[in-house]
Design a protein around this motif. Structure first.
Motif, PDB file in Angstrom:
ATOM      1  N   ALA A  45       0.847  -1.192   0.000  1.00  0.00           N
ATOM      2  CA  ALA A  45       0.000   0.000   0.000  1.00  0.00           C
ATOM      3  C   ALA A  45       0.881   1.241   0.000  1.00  0.00           C
ATOM      4  CB  ALA A  45      -0.915   0.000   1.221  1.00  0.00           C
ATOM      5  N   THR A  46       0.354   2.314  -0.588  1.00  0.00           N
ATOM      6  CA  THR A  46       1.028   3.610  -0.577  1.00  0.00           C
ATOM      7  C   THR A  46       0.300   4.524   0.401  1.00  0.00           C
ATOM      8  OG1 THR A  46       1.747   3.395  -2.876  1.00  0.00           O
ATOM      9  CG2 THR A  46       1.711   5.607  -1.940  1.00  0.00           C
ATOM     10  N   PHE A  47       1.029   5.018   1.382  1.00  0.00           N
ATOM     11  CA  PHE A  47       0.476   5.930   2.380  1.00  0.00           C
ATOM     12  C   PHE A  47       0.919   7.353   2.031  1.00  0.00           C
ATOM     13  CE2 PHE A  47       0.515   1.835   4.394  1.00  0.00           C
ATOM     14  CZ  PHE A  47      -0.647   1.816   5.158  1.00  0.00           C
ATOM     15  N   SER A  48      -0.030   8.277   2.039  1.00  0.00           N
ATOM     16  CA  SER A  48       0.253   9.671   1.688  1.00  0.00           C
ATOM     17  C   SER A  48      -0.137  10.582   2.843  1.00  0.00           C
ATOM     18  CB  SER A  48      -0.529  10.075   0.429  1.00  0.00           C
ATOM     19  OG  SER A  48      -0.133   9.275  -0.676  1.00  0.00           O
ATOM     20  N   ILE A  49       0.802  11.427   3.244  1.00  0.00           N
ATOM     21  CA  ILE A  49       0.594  12.356   4.358  1.00  0.00           C
ATOM     22  C   ILE A  49       0.804  13.771   3.839  1.00  0.00           C
ATOM     23  CG2 ILE A  49       1.369  13.031   6.657  1.00  0.00           C
ATOM     24  CD1 ILE A  49       2.549  10.158   6.910  1.00  0.00           C
ATOM     25  N   VAL A  50      -0.198  14.624   4.010  1.00  0.00           N
ATOM     26  CA  VAL A  50      -0.078  16.023   3.598  1.00  0.00           C
ATOM     27  C   VAL A  50       0.218  16.867   4.836  1.00  0.00           C
ATOM     28  CG1 VAL A  50      -1.241  18.016   2.563  1.00  0.00           C
ATOM     29  CG2 VAL A  50      -1.654  15.710   1.658  1.00  0.00           C
ATOM     30  N   VAL A  51       1.341  17.585   4.773  1.00  0.00           N
ATOM     31  CA  VAL A  51       1.718  18.489   5.865  1.00  0.00           C
ATOM     32  C   VAL A  51       1.695  19.912   5.331  1.00  0.00           C
ATOM     33  CG1 VAL A  51       3.098  16.770   7.078  1.00  0.00           C
ATOM     34  CG2 VAL A  51       4.167  18.187   5.323  1.00  0.00           C
ATOM     35  N   ALA A  52       1.545  20.888   6.227  1.00  0.00           N
ATOM     36  CA  ALA A  52       1.421  22.274   5.796  1.00  0.00           C
ATOM     37  C   ALA A  52       1.924  23.222   6.882  1.00  0.00           C
ATOM     38  CB  ALA A  52      -0.033  22.590   5.439  1.00  0.00           C
ATOM     39  N   SER A  53       2.096  24.459   6.480  1.00  0.00           N
ATOM     40  CA  SER A  53       2.484  25.505   7.439  1.00  0.00           C
ATOM     41  C   SER A  53       1.688  26.761   7.121  1.00  0.00           C
ATOM     42  CB  SER A  53       3.983  25.796   7.346  1.00  0.00           C
ATOM     43  OG  SER A  53       4.325  26.899   8.166  1.00  0.00           O
ATOM     44  N   THR A 107       3.250  16.879   0.167  1.00  0.00           N
ATOM     45  CA  THR A 107       2.744  15.519   0.319  1.00  0.00           C
ATOM     46  C   THR A 107       3.912  14.552   0.452  1.00  0.00           C
ATOM     47  OG1 THR A 107       0.763  16.010  -0.983  1.00  0.00           O
ATOM     48  CG2 THR A 107       1.348  13.694  -0.707  1.00  0.00           C
ATOM     49  N   PHE A 108       3.936  13.848   1.561  1.00  0.00           N
ATOM     50  CA  PHE A 108       4.960  12.849   1.844  1.00  0.00           C
ATOM     51  C   PHE A 108       4.346  11.462   1.653  1.00  0.00           C
ATOM     52  CE2 PHE A 108       6.610   9.795   4.924  1.00  0.00           C
ATOM     53  CZ  PHE A 108       7.969   9.798   4.632  1.00  0.00           C
ATOM     54  N   SER A 109       5.052  10.571   0.973  1.00  0.00           N
ATOM     55  CA  SER A 109       4.528   9.227   0.717  1.00  0.00           C
ATOM     56  C   SER A 109       5.548   8.163   1.096  1.00  0.00           C
ATOM     57  CB  SER A 109       4.159   9.066  -0.764  1.00  0.00           C
ATOM     58  OG  SER A 109       3.146   9.967  -1.137  1.00  0.00           O
ATOM     59  N   TYR A 110       5.030   7.036   1.568  1.00  0.00           N
ATOM     60  CA  TYR A 110       5.880   5.871   1.820  1.00  0.00           C
ATOM     61  C   TYR A 110       5.084   4.608   1.501  1.00  0.00           C
ATOM     62  CZ  TYR A 110       3.446   4.953   6.275  1.00  0.00           C
ATOM     63  OH  TYR A 110       2.500   4.668   7.226  1.00  0.00           O
ATOM     64  N   SER A 111       5.801   3.528   1.247  1.00  0.00           N
ATOM     65  CA  SER A 111       5.159   2.250   0.918  1.00  0.00           C
ATOM     66  C   SER A 111       5.371   1.254   2.045  1.00  0.00           C
ATOM     67  CB  SER A 111       5.744   1.679  -0.385  1.00  0.00           C
ATOM     68  OG  SER A 111       5.471   2.529  -1.475  1.00  0.00           O
ATOM     69  N   ALA A 112       4.348   0.407   2.258  1.00  0.00           N
ATOM     70  CA  ALA A 112       4.444  -0.636   3.282  1.00  0.00           C
ATOM     71  C   ALA A 112       3.614  -1.829   2.827  1.00  0.00           C
ATOM     72  CB  ALA A 112       3.956  -0.123   4.629  1.00  0.00           C
ATOM     73  N   THR A 113       4.069  -3.018   3.187  1.00  0.00           N
ATOM     74  CA  THR A 113       3.386  -4.248   2.792  1.00  0.00           C
ATOM     75  C   THR A 113       2.551  -4.782   3.939  1.00  0.00           C
ATOM     76  OG1 THR A 113       5.171  -4.809   1.265  1.00  0.00           O
ATOM     77  CG2 THR A 113       3.711  -6.595   1.937  1.00  0.00           C
ATOM     78  N   ALA A 114       1.297  -5.135   3.617  1.00  0.00           N
ATOM     79  CA  ALA A 114       0.420  -5.711   4.633  1.00  0.00           C
ATOM     80  C   ALA A 114       0.904  -7.115   4.983  1.00  0.00           C
ATOM     81  CB  ALA A 114      -1.013  -5.758   4.113  1.00  0.00           C
ATOM     82  N   VAL A 115       1.108  -7.362   6.274  1.00  0.00           N
ATOM     83  CA  VAL A 115       1.665  -8.642   6.703  1.00  0.00           C
ATOM     84  C   VAL A 115       0.779  -9.386   7.696  1.00  0.00           C
ATOM     85  CG1 VAL A 115       4.053  -7.952   6.263  1.00  0.00           C
ATOM     86  CG2 VAL A 115       3.023  -7.465   8.497  1.00  0.00           C
ATOM     87  N   ALA A 116      -0.337  -8.768   8.107  1.00  0.00           N
ATOM     88  CA  ALA A 116      -1.219  -9.424   9.082  1.00  0.00           C
ATOM     89  C   ALA A 116      -2.635  -8.889   8.907  1.00  0.00           C
ATOM     90  CB  ALA A 116      -0.733  -9.177  10.510  1.00  0.00           C
ATOM     91  N   LEU A 117      -3.606  -9.754   9.205  1.00  0.00           N
ATOM     92  CA  LEU A 117      -5.004  -9.350   9.091  1.00  0.00           C
ATOM     93  C   LEU A 117      -5.414  -8.468  10.267  1.00  0.00           C
ATOM     94  CD1 LEU A 117      -6.616 -12.756   8.017  1.00  0.00           C
ATOM     95  CD2 LEU A 117      -5.875 -10.871   6.558  1.00  0.00           C
ATOM     96  N   GLY A 118      -6.424  -7.640  10.030  1.00  0.00           N
ATOM     97  CA  GLY A 118      -6.943  -6.789  11.091  1.00  0.00           C
ATOM     98  C   GLY A 118      -6.558  -5.337  10.902  1.00  0.00           C
ATOM     99  N   SER A 119      -6.742  -4.535  11.922  1.00  0.00           N
ATOM    100  CA  SER A 119      -6.451  -3.106  11.840  1.00  0.00           C
ATOM    101  C   SER A 119      -5.642  -2.666  13.052  1.00  0.00           C
ATOM    102  CB  SER A 119      -7.744  -2.294  11.756  1.00  0.00           C
ATOM    103  OG  SER A 119      -8.580  -2.569  12.866  1.00  0.00           O
ATOM    104  N   ALA A 120      -4.816  -1.630  12.853  1.00  0.00           N
ATOM    105  CA  ALA A 120      -4.003  -1.064  13.935  1.00  0.00           C
ATOM    106  C   ALA A 120      -3.670   0.372  13.567  1.00  0.00           C
ATOM    107  CB  ALA A 120      -2.730  -1.877  14.163  1.00  0.00           C
ATOM    108  N   ASN A 121      -3.523   1.211  14.583  1.00  0.00           N
ATOM    109  CA  ASN A 121      -3.281   2.636  14.362  1.00  0.00           C
ATOM    110  C   ASN A 121      -1.910   2.901  13.751  1.00  0.00           C
ATOM    111  OD1 ASN A 121      -5.740   3.181  15.495  1.00  0.00           O
ATOM    112  ND2 ASN A 121      -4.921   3.837  17.481  1.00  0.00           N
ATOM    113  N   THR A 122      -1.840   3.997  13.014  1.00  0.00           N
ATOM    114  CA  THR A 122      -0.575   4.579  12.586  1.00  0.00           C
ATOM    115  C   THR A 122      -0.693   6.084  12.783  1.00  0.00           C
ATOM    116  OG1 THR A 122       0.908   5.021  10.710  1.00  0.00           O
ATOM    117  CG2 THR A 122      -1.387   4.533  10.177  1.00  0.00           C
ATOM    118  N   THR A 123       0.354   6.711  13.337  1.00  0.00           N
ATOM    119  CA  THR A 123       0.309   8.127  13.681  1.00  0.00           C
ATOM    120  C   THR A 123       1.439   8.879  12.998  1.00  0.00           C
ATOM    121  OG1 THR A 123      -0.671   7.662  15.846  1.00  0.00           O
ATOM    122  CG2 THR A 123       0.398   9.807  15.572  1.00  0.00           C
ATOM    123  N   ALA A 124       1.098  10.019  12.397  1.00  0.00           N
ATOM    124  CA  ALA A 124       2.088  10.914  11.795  1.00  0.00           C
ATOM    125  C   ALA A 124       2.156  12.185  12.628  1.00  0.00           C
ATOM    126  CB  ALA A 124       1.699  11.232  10.360  1.00  0.00           C
TER     127      ALA A 124
END
Length: 349
Positions: A45-53, A107-124
């Motif tokens: 999956a590709t995760f995209s984070i938009v930051v601003a000032s 916009t900052f982007s990073y890639s990560a591979t899903a390795v387990a079922l279910g959901s869990a938080n991610t914080t930027a």
């Protein structure tokens, strides 16, 4: 002199105030999204984070991302300016951001591979050592991506013919073999076979262990009925007769899909088999018959009737039929166009 000292003090204070005001800015994490949605297990999956000032330009902004425990970032594929720490399941990305202009975004982007079922938080979380953040409430954003079961399906096909060549009138048996590369087992699998044109190919049957197949027009659809599985599934055999009237080629196509919305395909680009082209050479389906009395009395005459048939699809000329006559019999008068080929044989042309 005292007046000058007071003036200098006022000017210095004013300069300090202006300097501090220029450093005040509201850095923030505006959005945090991902693609695809839903995310199948095993997919990247590709995760995209938009930051601003806002309120000021910031040149030393940093972004820390606590990666969801259901995902793994490849240490060999991290964004430029980032450092990755922690083991899989507890990884953190610490990244230097480019200068954030006042009122602008990045916009900052990073890639990560899903390795387990279910959901869990991610914080930027965004921060700056020099900017006086006037609103720390928007410095962090937490999202919860979910990972669903994933099954990477592929299918191969073969016509089981030497050099992929057959004479017109012959029967082709296509073999379709589906495979589930996982990572999760599933039984929700469907095979679809697109047969050659009806003018070239006459469907006969489709069979396979733990498969239920139905034919309509030039399409065969087979639904898997066995237990959840990873790896190769039982093959499906689809047979039909070549009825093409001329030489040339015919093409068969096949693809495999999932039938359960709770199981997602992590790589939909490989669901179709490569097109299979079969060469058709001149030919036809010839058939013979022979009829004679079951009991013949010695010394009496008997009539032996031979038949030759062309079941198509192509017209032929010069066909022959050969019959072996046992030594107990003596041939009588031969019909027109029949001839004795060798002792004990008769042939019709």
């Amino acid at each position: 002199m005292a007046g000058r000292s007071v003036a200098r003090g006022l000017i210095a204070g004013l300069l300090t105030l202006v300097s501090l005001s220029a450093m005040a800015a509201d850095v923030q994490v505006s959005t945090y999204d991902w693609d695809p949605e839903p995310i199948p297990n095993g997919a990247t999956a590709t995760f995209s984070i938009v930051v601003a000032s806002s309120g000021g330009s910031v040149s030393d902004a940093k972004l820390a991302v606590d990666v969801s425990s259901k995902f793994e970032v490849d240490p060999g594929n991290i964004p430029a300016g980032c450092a990755l720490s922690g083991a899989a399941g507890a990884q953190t990305l610490n990244c230097d951001l480019p200068t954030l202009e006042s009122g602008g975004s990045y916009t900052f982007s990073y890639s990560a591979t899903a390795v387990a079922l279910g959901s869990a938080n991610t914080t930027a979380t965004i921060s700056s050592a020099t900017a006086a953040d006037i609103n720390t409430a928007n410095d962090s954003l937490t999202v919860t991506p979910a990972v669903q079961a994933g099954a990477d399906l592929t299918v191969t096909q073969a016509d089981n013919l030497p050099d992929d060549t057959i004479a017109a009138g012959g029967v082709i048996t296509y073999t379709l073999t589906a495979n589930n590369a996982g990572p999760d087992a599933t039984a929700a699998i469907k095979l679809t076979d697109n047969l050659p044109a009806a003018s070239d190919f006459e469907y006969q049957n489709a069979t396979g262990t733990n498969w239920s197949c139905a034919h309509s027009g030039t399409q065969v659809i087979c639904t898997y009925t066995g237990p959840a599985i990873t790896g190769a599934l039982p093959p499906v055999s689809i047979s039909g007769k070549v009825v093409r009237q001329t030489t040339g080629t015919i093409t068969n196509g096949a693809f495999v899909t999932l039938t359960d919305s709770l199981v997602v395909e992590p790589n939909p680009g490989n669901n179709a088999a490569a097109s299979l082209t079969t060469n058709i050479i001149a030919g036809s389906d010839m058939r013979v018959s022979k009829d004679m009395p079951a009991i013949i009395v010695r010394g009496t005459d008997a009539t032996v009737t031979l038949g030759i048939y062309n079941d198509g699809p192509q017209t032929i000329s010069g066909a022959t039929i050969t019959d072996t006559i046992v030594s107990n019999f003596t041939l009588g008068t031969m019909p027109a166009r029949w001839q004795m080929a060798t002792a004990g044989f008769s042939r019709f042309r």
